[in-house]
Design an enzyme around this catalytic site. Sequence first.
Site, PDB file in Angstrom:
ATOM      1  N   GLY A 195       0.830  -1.203   0.000  1.00 43.26           N
ATOM      2  CA  GLY A 195       0.000   0.000   0.000  1.00 43.26           C
ATOM      3  C   GLY A 195       0.862   1.250   0.000  1.00 43.26           C
ATOM      4  O   GLY A 195       1.780   1.376   0.803  1.00 43.26           O
ATOM      5  N   GLY A 227      -0.389   4.396   0.403  1.00 41.74           N
ATOM      6  CA  GLY A 227      -1.206   5.495   0.921  1.00 41.74           C
ATOM      7  C   GLY A 227      -0.378   6.256   1.952  1.00 41.74           C
ATOM      8  O   GLY A 227       0.854   6.242   1.912  1.00 41.74           O
ATOM      9  N   TYR A 228      -1.068   6.884   2.900  1.00 38.64           N
ATOM     10  CA  TYR A 228      -0.351   7.684   3.910  1.00 38.64           C
ATOM     11  C   TYR A 228       0.601   6.817   4.732  1.00 38.64           C
ATOM     12  O   TYR A 228       1.762   7.158   4.931  1.00 38.64           O
ATOM     13  CB  TYR A 228      -1.353   8.363   4.849  1.00 38.64           C
ATOM     14  CG  TYR A 228      -2.179   9.396   4.157  1.00 38.64           C
ATOM     15  CD1 TYR A 228      -1.662  10.649   3.880  1.00 38.64           C
ATOM     16  CD2 TYR A 228      -3.476   9.114   3.734  1.00 38.64           C
ATOM     17  CE1 TYR A 228      -2.418  11.603   3.215  1.00 38.64           C
ATOM     18  CE2 TYR A 228      -4.238  10.060   3.071  1.00 38.64           C
ATOM     19  CZ  TYR A 228      -3.704  11.297   2.814  1.00 38.64           C
ATOM     20  OH  TYR A 228      -4.445  12.231   2.149  1.00 38.64           O
ATOM     21  N   ALA A 229       0.101   5.678   5.193  1.00 38.65           N
ATOM     22  CA  ALA A 229       0.899   4.851   6.106  1.00 38.65           C
ATOM     23  C   ALA A 229       2.072   4.194   5.377  1.00 38.65           C
ATOM     24  O   ALA A 229       3.223   4.256   5.832  1.00 38.65           O
ATOM     25  CB  ALA A 229      -0.006   3.792   6.745  1.00 38.65           C
ATOM     26  N   LYS A 266      -1.562  -0.992  -5.868  1.00 42.07           N
ATOM     27  CA  LYS A 266      -2.366  -1.413  -7.028  1.00 42.07           C
ATOM     28  C   LYS A 266      -2.314  -0.403  -8.180  1.00 42.07           C
ATOM     29  O   LYS A 266      -2.542  -0.773  -9.320  1.00 42.07           O
ATOM     30  CB  LYS A 266      -3.797  -1.730  -6.626  1.00 42.07           C
ATOM     31  CG  LYS A 266      -4.597  -0.583  -6.091  1.00 42.07           C
ATOM     32  CD  LYS A 266      -6.094  -0.853  -6.208  1.00 42.07           C
ATOM     33  CE  LYS A 266      -6.606  -1.806  -5.166  1.00 42.07           C
ATOM     34  NZ  LYS A 266      -7.993  -1.575  -4.777  1.00 42.07           N
ATOM     35  N   VAL A 315      -2.566  -6.789  -4.227  1.00 38.88           N
ATOM     36  CA  VAL A 315      -2.369  -7.866  -3.251  1.00 38.88           C
ATOM     37  C   VAL A 315      -3.681  -8.620  -3.117  1.00 38.88           C
ATOM     38  O   VAL A 315      -4.722  -8.010  -2.881  1.00 38.88           O
ATOM     39  CB  VAL A 315      -1.973  -7.272  -1.873  1.00 38.88           C
ATOM     40  CG1 VAL A 315      -1.840  -8.370  -0.825  1.00 38.88           C
ATOM     41  CG2 VAL A 315      -0.714  -6.433  -1.983  1.00 38.88           C
ATOM     42  N   GLU A 325     -17.804  17.211   4.386  1.00 38.27           N
ATOM     43  CA  GLU A 325     -16.826  17.821   3.464  1.00 38.27           C
ATOM     44  C   GLU A 325     -17.350  17.753   2.011  1.00 38.27           C
ATOM     45  O   GLU A 325     -17.166  18.690   1.244  1.00 38.27           O
ATOM     46  CB  GLU A 325     -15.472  17.118   3.597  1.00 38.27           C
ATOM     47  CG  GLU A 325     -14.817  17.421   4.953  1.00 38.27           C
ATOM     48  CD  GLU A 325     -13.315  17.202   4.953  1.00 38.27           C
ATOM     49  OE1 GLU A 325     -12.878  16.153   4.451  1.00 38.27           O
ATOM     50  OE2 GLU A 325     -12.589  18.083   5.440  1.00 38.27           O
ATOM     51  N   ALA A 338      -5.719   9.906   8.560  1.00 37.49           N
ATOM     52  CA  ALA A 338      -4.448  10.073   7.837  1.00 37.49           C
ATOM     53  C   ALA A 338      -3.362  10.500   8.828  1.00 37.49           C
ATOM     54  O   ALA A 338      -2.203  10.079   8.717  1.00 37.49           O
ATOM     55  CB  ALA A 338      -4.617  11.119   6.746  1.00 37.49           C
ATOM     56  N   LYS A 354      -6.955  24.015   7.248  1.00 42.66           N
ATOM     57  CA  LYS A 354      -7.137  22.793   6.458  1.00 42.66           C
ATOM     58  C   LYS A 354      -6.098  22.754   5.325  1.00 42.66           C
ATOM     59  O   LYS A 354      -5.481  21.725   5.068  1.00 42.66           O
ATOM     60  CB  LYS A 354      -8.555  22.775   5.883  1.00 42.66           C
ATOM     61  CG  LYS A 354      -8.885  21.521   5.125  1.00 42.66           C
ATOM     62  CD  LYS A 354      -9.104  20.355   6.057  1.00 42.66           C
ATOM     63  CE  LYS A 354      -9.381  19.080   5.319  1.00 42.66           C
ATOM     64  NZ  LYS A 354      -9.717  17.982   6.206  1.00 42.66           N
TER      65      LYS A 354
END
Length: 401
Positions: free
Chosen positions: A10, A12-14, A36, A79, A167, A314, A374
């Site tokens: 992955g 993403g953020y992590a 992916k 995965v 949002e 996040a 923000k």
Amino acid sequence: MSKQRVVILGAGYAGLRTVKELQKKNLDIEIIIVNKNDYHYESTQLHEVAAGTEPADKICFNVSDVINKEKVKFIKDTVTKIDKDSRVVLLENTGELTYDYLVVALGFVSETFGIPGVDAYSLPLVDINTAEAAKRHLDATLANYQKSKDPQDLSIVVCGAGFTSVEYLGEITNRIPKLADKMNFPKEQVSITCIEAMPKLLPMFSEKLGGYGIDVLKKRGVDFKVGTPIKEIKDKTVVYEENGELKEIKANTIIWTTGVKGSPVIGESGFDERRGRVMVEPDLTVTGYPEIFMIGDVSAVMDKDSGRPYPTTAQIALKQGDSVAENLRLTLNNQTTIPFEYKSLGTVASIGNNVGIGNVMGREVRGYMGSIMKKNIINKSLLEVGNTKTLLKKGRFDYYH
Ligand code: FAD
């Protein structure tokens, strides 16, 4: 002797944050990241793409542009399963990948809570494809009114009134008046309904702050139904319960933003999970598998103060990435890992481009000041997972818009 292999699943953020920190540590290891898509997307801004206020390109960047290719190999693949006992990851196209250490950061999918019709008749916001599909659908439906004169083309229902829903509502209420001028539909006839099962809106904020945000949306025409659980989604119809009675709203655009759960790969791989999340050890490893770290939205981390897991965000995913990189360094040097510690810096929700509400380091912010906060948060996260070039290209500097 071959190098130890660390595989990160992955981007993403992590996952990307883990790689960015790990590559700085100059460890003599092989690092592989699997994702992916060949791009990272800022999940926290998906609502902008879905509402059409920002193009997908604004919230995406190539994974290869932000990793050090001499130290990290990138594999674009999906995965399908983790065989944790054989230490193998199964990939859709490129076969099997063995590992010595694994960081699982596969993020979230939409949560339907088993409500019938959700998958078939509503639009989730969970990745670039779903966000772009929601935008295309909304634009086509509003444009169709010219021909159809069907009021249902101007009816939008947003299911759920959490962070993402609010949002998203902030963005569409900014954009619809502009679309009305362009597409020639009567903006005063557009009906936007937001349906929430819980009795309280925006419970993460004080009554006053949450109320301020909701009032902004009400003034822009949003009708909130609160304490009204959705029972079923049918074709162009939302069925909900109000005062013990089943009621229906007809709408040609139904957006599903009631919540998320962790990747289904976690359950399919036999981890001890609840809603796709694994309760991790204090150092973010999986119980019984000290070579596997589980972070981001597929993990649950206990907050000792509240006795409940931290919300998946996040912000916590980024901090987990820092912690895992350091714990991997310690483990590879045969040293004891350090428990993950987390102190939230606060939360800010945008309500369109120029309004925001939130808590930042113990202080409440709202209105224009909230929107500046923000934008600062978005810019900070672009730096943490991307680099200066990413920030300059994709950052938010339209403070005086
Ligand atoms: P992600 O960032 O989702 O990354 C997961 C990555 O794994 C993705 O790149 C995905 O493509 C990839 N992947 C998934 N499955 C596979 C697979 N099978 N094989 C290969 N790759 C795969 N949080 C905040 O802190 N503040 C906010 O203001 C905020 N706003 C939000 C607004 C919206 C609209 C949404 C949807 C979420 C928001 N969140 C916010 C929550 C936040 O986005 C998530 O908590 C965060 O993205 C989790 O990070 P992650 O790294 O676990 O997952």
